[in-house]
Design a protein around this motif. Structure first.
Motif, short mmCIF file in Angstrom:
data_model
loop_
_atom_site.label_atom_id
_atom_site.label_comp_id
_atom_site.label_asym_id
_atom_site.label_seq_id
_atom_site.Cartn_x
_atom_site.Cartn_y
_atom_site.Cartn_z
N GLY A 1 -123.86 -1.43 -1.25
CA GLY A 1 -122.97 -0.30 -1.02
C GLY A 1 -121.99 -0.61 0.09
N GLY A 2 -121.72 0.38 0.95
CA GLY A 2 -120.75 0.19 2.03
C GLY A 2 -121.34 -0.51 3.24
N THR A 3 -120.46 -1.07 4.04
CA THR A 3 -120.90 -1.77 5.26
C THR A 3 -120.20 -1.19 6.49
N LYS A 4 -119.91 0.10 6.43
CA LYS A 4 -119.19 0.75 7.52
C LYS A 4 -120.12 1.01 8.68
N GLY A 5 -119.76 0.53 9.86
CA GLY A 5 -120.54 0.77 11.07
C GLY A 5 -121.76 -0.13 11.17
N ASN A 6 -122.48 0.02 12.27
CA ASN A 6 -123.70 -0.76 12.48
C ASN A 6 -124.86 -0.13 11.72
N ALA A 7 -125.82 -0.96 11.36
CA ALA A 7 -127.02 -0.48 10.67
C ALA A 7 -128.17 -1.42 11.00
N LYS A 8 -129.38 -0.93 10.85
CA LYS A 8 -130.54 -1.77 11.14
C LYS A 8 -131.68 -1.41 10.20
N VAL A 9 -132.57 -2.41 10.00
CA VAL A 9 -133.73 -2.24 9.14
C VAL A 9 -134.85 -3.10 9.70
N LYS A 10 -136.09 -2.64 9.54
CA LYS A 10 -137.24 -3.40 10.04
C LYS A 10 -137.72 -4.37 8.96
N PHE A 11 -137.92 -5.62 9.35
CA PHE A 11 -138.49 -6.64 8.47
C PHE A 11 -139.92 -6.91 8.94
N LYS A 12 -140.86 -6.96 7.98
CA LYS A 12 -142.27 -7.18 8.33
C LYS A 12 -142.90 -8.16 7.36
N ALA A 13 -143.59 -9.17 7.89
CA ALA A 13 -144.33 -10.13 7.08
C ALA A 13 -145.82 -9.86 7.24
N ILE A 14 -146.50 -9.63 6.13
CA ILE A 14 -147.93 -9.28 6.16
C ILE A 14 -148.69 -10.35 5.39
N ASP A 15 -149.66 -10.97 6.06
CA ASP A 15 -150.43 -12.05 5.45
C ASP A 15 -151.49 -11.50 4.51
N ILE A 16 -151.50 -12.07 3.30
CA ILE A 16 -152.57 -11.75 2.34
C ILE A 16 -153.63 -12.84 2.43
N THR A 17 -153.29 -14.07 2.02
CA THR A 17 -154.21 -15.21 2.19
C THR A 17 -153.67 -16.22 3.18
N SER A 18 -152.44 -16.04 3.61
CA SER A 18 -151.83 -16.95 4.59
C SER A 18 -152.11 -16.48 6.01
#
Length: 775
Positions: A90-107
Motif C-alpha cells: 500500500g502507501g508508504t507515507k510517513g514513518n511506520a514500525k512493526v515488530k519482528f519475532k523469531a520463535i524456535d521450534i526445533t532450532s
C-alpha cells in the motif's frame, strides 16, 4: 514458579503449532512481488509497484500494510545467508514500525543461526532472555508402559487441548470462541513437531516410515493412517483469506506470538521505505542432526501500521552432514522392582540430534503377565536432543508369589524384530498384607504434601501463588491471560473470586499487584455571575472531571482494601483476621457511570503462617513381661509369676517434612521442628515400637495439650496440614501444634494343658487353666 513456567511453555508450544497451520497462504500481491523480484531484482520500480499492489491498496492503507515477501523458506547449513524480506504494501507515507519475532521450534537461536537486520552483518539480534526451542515442551521424560494408549480423537487429550486453546483465546476477548480442536492441528506437521498420541500397537505390528512424497517430510496424519490402517477423514486446516474465521485466527495468532518466548526487534520504516531485509545466517556446526525449524512473526506496534495476511513465515535449516542412526542401550541391565513399579532407563548413545521412534515391550520370564506385572508394548518417541527415557511397568499384588519372579524389557526398531539389548527385571516375593512389617505398612499409607490450589505454585518459602485458573469470574468483562486477570469496561462491576474457600486456611496475609489505566468522566455545567468588566451578568462554563473507578478487596462481606483512580502499580497486602479463613475472597473492580476501568490483577499470593510442630510423650507406660510357673503353698495352686519386664513405650519422632511451600528437610530424627506451613506433610517415625506387642491406632493432634483429635488412622504415620486439618483446630491464634501417637497393647490367651499324666502329677496345676496376658 518453575513448574508453572513449564506448564505455560507447553501451552504456548501447542498454541503456536495450532496457529501456524491455521494461518492463510501468501497473498497474491506478495507472491507476485516475489516472482518479480526473482525475475529482475535490479528493476526497483517494478518491485516497488508489485509490492504496492495497486492504487486501491494505497488508498486503503496510506501508511502501509506489513507482510512477509515469502512464507516458506529453506536454507542449507553451508549457505552464507537466507534473505527474509518484510514488505510495506500500500502507501508508504510517513514513518511506520512493526515488530519482528523469531520463535524456535526445533532450532536454537545462537547455536544454530543468527539474524541480522539490513547490511550490518556485525551486530546480530540479541537472543531473547527466555527464548527456548518449543520442541522441548513435547519431550516426555517418563513413559508408563502399562498404561493403555488412547486415540487423540474424542479423548481427554483432545479435551485438554481444546481447553488450553480456549483459555488463551479468552485471555484476549471473552466473547471470542476458540478454534475447533476436535481434529489434531499437529497432523499437518513433521514428526519433529508432534506429541505422542499413537494407538497401542500389538506385538506383531509392523512399523513403516510415513513420508509425504511431495515434501519429503513425515507427517503425523500419514503416520497415524499407517499405524491404524485407516484413512484419516480430517479436513485440511488451511483457511482461505478474507473470511471471518481467518480474521479470528489472525487475532488469536497475535496473542500467541506475543506471549511465547522468542528473539525480537522492532523494524522502523522511514517515509517512503517499502522493504527491509533481514539476513538469517546458519551455523555450519559439523554435527549430524535433523532439520531445524523456526517460525518468524510480524506483530503490530501500537499506533502504527497493521499487519496483513502473510504475517508469519516458516524457515527450515537443512543439515549438510552425513546422517547418523540412533542406537540405544539400557542404563542398567539388572533392575529390581519395588512393590508397585519397575523402572528401567533407556539411553540413546548416537543419533541424539534426530527425531526417532523406538518400540519398547515386555518379554516373558518366570513372572506371569496380568498376575505379577502388567505387560505392554509402546512406540516411544525420542525428539532431537533427547538422550534418555524412564520406562515404568506396573507390578501387581500376588499373594501366591512366595518367591521372586522375573521378566524382561525388550527394544525393537520396527515392533517385530528385537535388538540384542535386554533388561532383566526381578519382582520380589509378595509377603501379603499380614506379613508386612510396620515400615512397609507406613510406606503404603504415607501421604505427600498437597498443592493448595491445582494450578498454583510456590514463589518462595512460605508462600503460595494462586493462578488465574484457580479464580472464578463472576460478572463483568474479565478474562484470564497468563497468571493475570484482565478487566475492562465503562461503568458497572467486574467480580472475581478464589474458586475454593479452603485455599485460605493457614494464610496470614493475602497480597496482589494491581494496575489500572482507566479514565474518568468529563462534563460541563454553566452558571450566571456578575461581570464588573462588562457590567452585566454573564454565563460562565464550569469544567468537571471525576475519576470514580477502582478496585476493592473483600473477605466475606468485610471490605478490606480499596484503590480509586489510575495507577501504574499498587500492591495490596491484607492480613486475615480471626474467623476469616474459609470465607469468600472477592476482588471487585468497578466504575461509576461514564468512567472507564482498564487494567489487571496479577501475582495473587498467600503468605502462610509459620508453626512449630512438637511430639508429646505418652503418659501411659507400656511393658512386655516374661513369666515363670511357680507353686503357691498357701493356695495350693500353680501360678504364673513375673520373671522380668521391659519398657516398650513407643516414642514419636519427626522423620521428614514433605512440602510444596518450603524446602523439604529430610532425616530430622527429632521430636520438634520449628518451621511448618499449610500444605506440609509431616512424616513421623516410631522408636521402640514392637510389632508383635503393640497395635498402632494412628496419630492425634492438639493445640493446648488437653483436647486431642485424630488426624491419621491406622498405620499411616504421615499428617498433611491441609484445610481439613485446620478445620479441626483453632490455629489462627496458635503457634504450636502438638502430636502424639495412639497405640494399644495386644493381648494373648494362655491355656495350660497337662500332658503325659501317666508319667506323674504336677501338683497344683489344673488342666485347661487359662490366662489373659499382655504381650
Amino acid at each position: 514458579m518453575k513448574k508453572w513456567k513449564n506448564y505455560w511453555k507447553r501451552t504456548m508450544s501447542l498454541l503456536l503449532a495450532a496457529a501456524m497451520v491455521l494461518t492463510g497462504n501468501v497473498s497474491t500481491a506478495a507472491s507476485a512481488a516475489a516472482t518479480k523480484k526473482q525475475q529482475n531484482k535490479a528493476d526497483e520500480e517494478q518491485l516497488r509497484e508489485a509490492i504496492q499492489a495497486g492504487k486501491q491498496m494505497v488508498k486503503e492503507y496510506p501508511n502501509g500494510l506489513f507482510n512477509f515477501l515469502g512464507t516458506q523458506m529453506e536454507v542449507n547449513e553451508g549457505d552464507h545467508s537466507l534473505e527474509i524480506a518484510v514488505i510495506r504494501q500500500g502507501g508508504t507515507k510517513g514513518n511506520a514500525k512493526v515488530k519482528f519475532k523469531a520463535i524456535d521450534i526445533t532450532s536454537s537461536y545462537g547455536d544454530d543461526y543468527k539474524i541480522y537486520v539490513g547490511k550490518n552483518r556485525f551486530s546480530a539480534l540479541k537472543k531473547g532472555k527466555d527464548a527456548f526451542p518449543l520442541i522441548e515442551t513435547a519431550m516426555e521424560k517418563k513413559v508408563d508402559l502399562s498404561e493403555e494408549d488412547t486415540d487423540v480423537e474424542g479423548t481427554s487429550e483432545s479435551a485438554d487441548t481444546k481447553q488450553i486453546v480456549s483459555d488463551a483465546v479468552d485471555a484476549k476477548k471473552a466473547e471470542v470462541q476458540a478454534v475447533s480442536t476436535s481434529d489434531n492441528p499437529l497432523d499437518q506437521y513433521p514428526d519433529a513437531d508432534k506429541k505422542s498420541d499413537d494407538k497401542k500397537i500389538t506385538g506383531n505390528s509392523k512399523h513403516e516410515d510415513s513420508v509425504d512424497k511431495t515434501s519429503g517430510k513425515t507427517s503425523l496424519k500419514a503416520s497415524r493412517e499407517i499405524s491404524t490402517g485407516k484413512k484419516s477423514d480430517r479436513p485440511s486446516w488451511k483457511i482461505a483469506d478474507n473470511t471471518e474465521k481467518a480474521d479470528e485466527v489472525k487475532e488469536n495468532f497475535e496473542i500467541f506470538m506475543d506471549s511465547v518466548d522468542g528473539t525480537e526487534t522492532t523494524l522502523n520504516f522511514k517515509d517512503g521505505e517499502y522493504v527491509k531485509y533481514l539476513y538469517l545466517m546458519p551455523k555450519d556446526d559439523k554435527v549430524s542432526e535433523g532439520e531445524e525449524q523456526l517460525v518468524c512473526a510480524l506483530l503490530p506496534e501500537d499506533n502504527s501500521s497493521p499487519v496483513g495476511d502473510s504475517y508469519n513465515a516458516y524457515v527450515n535449516i537443512k543439515d549438510n552432514d552425513e546422517v547418523e542412526s540412533s542406537k540405544y542401550i539400557f542404563g542398567k541391565t539388572e533392575v529390581e522392582a519395588s512393590d508397585d513399579k519397575a523402572v528401567v532407563t533407556i539411553r540413546r548413545t548416537s543419533g541424539e540430534n534426530y527425531f526417532d521412534t523406538l518400540y519398547v515391550g515386555t518379554g516373558e520370564g518366570t513372572a506371569n503377565q496380568g498376575a505379577d506385572y502388567k505387560a505392554g508394548l509402546k512406540k516411544v518417541e525420542f525428539y532431537a536432543g533427547e538422550k534418555e527415557k524412564k520406562i515404568s511397568i506396573d507390578i501387581l499384588d500376588n499373594e501366591y508369589r512366595t518367591k521372586s519372579r522375573d521378566f524382561y524389557v525388550l527394544l525393537s526398531s520396527d515392533g517385530s524384530s528385537y535388538m540384542k539389548e535386554t533388561c532383566h527385571v526381578t519382582i520380589p516375593a509378595d509377603d501379603g498384607e499380614d506379613g508386612r512389617s510396620l515400615k512397609a505398612k507406613v510406606a503404603a499409607g504415607s501421604s505427600t504434601a498437597e498443592k493448595i490450589s491445582p494450578n498454583g505454585w510456590k514463589p518462595q518459602n512460605g508462600e503460595w501463588a494462586i493462578s488465574s485458573k484457580d479464580m472464578t469470574h463472576l460478572s463483568g468483562k474479565l478474562w484470564k491471560q497468563g497468571n493475570e486477570t484482565r478487566f475492562e469496561g465503562t461503568g458497572g462491576l467486574r467480580k472475581m473470586r478464589i474458586s475454593n474457600n479452603d485455599y485460605t486456611y493457614g494464610a496470614r496475609e493475602l497480597e496482589f499487584g494491581y494496575y489500572n489505566k482507566g479514565n474518568g468522566r468529563n462534563w460541563t455545567t454553566t452558571h450566571k455571575e456578575w461581570s464588573w468588566r462588562k457590567f452585566k451578568r454573564i454565563t460562565v462554563t464550569d469544567y468537571h472531571h471525576e475519576s470514580n473507578f477502582g478496585t476493592q478487596l473483600y473477605y466475606g462481606s468485610k471490605h478490606m482494601w480499596n484503590y480509586n483512580g489510575t495507577t501504574d502499580w499498587t500492591v495490596c497486602k491484607k492480613e486475615f483476621g480471626k474467623g476469616q479463613w474459609g470465607q469468600d475472597v472477592t476482588i471487585q473492580n468497578g466504575a461509576a457511570a461514564g468512567n472507564h476501568s482498564n487494567g489487571y490483577v496479577g501475582w495473587l499470593r498467600l503468605r502462610l503462617k509459620k508453626y512449630k510442630a512438637g511430639c508429646t510423650a505418652l503418659s501411659q507406660k507400656f511393658t512386655t513381661t516374661s513369666y515363670k510357673m511357680e507353686y503357691n503353698d498357701k493356695t495350693k495352686k500353680t501360678e504364673l509369676k513375673v520373671d522380668g519386664t521391659k519398657d516398650i513405650t513407643p516414642v514419636l519422632k519427626i522423620d521428614s517434612i514433605s512440602s510444596n511451600v518450603q524446602n523439604s528437610k529430610n532425616g530430622i530424627n527429632g521430636t520438634s521442628y520449628d518451621s511448618v506451613y499449610r500444605s506440609d506433610a509431616i512424616n513421623f517415625k516410631l522408636d521402640n515400637f514392637y510389632d508383635g506387642c503393640m497395635e498402632l491406632k494412628g496419630i492425634e493432634a492438639s493445640t493446648d495439650g488437653k483436647n486431642w483429635k485424630m488426624v491419621s488412622e491406622g498405620s499411616n504415620l504421615s499428617v498433611v496440614l491441609d484445610a481439613s486439618f485446620f478445620k479441626k483446630f483453632d490455629l489462627y491464634a496458635k503457634d504450636t501444634i502438638q502430636f502424639r501417637v495412639k497405640v494399644s497393647q495386644k493381648k494373648s490367651d494362655l491355656k495350660l494343658k497337662v500332658a503325659n499324666k501317666e508319667r506323674g502329677v504336677f501338683q497344683g496345676l489344673e488342666d485347661g487353666q487359662t490366662y489373659s496376658l499382655n504381650r
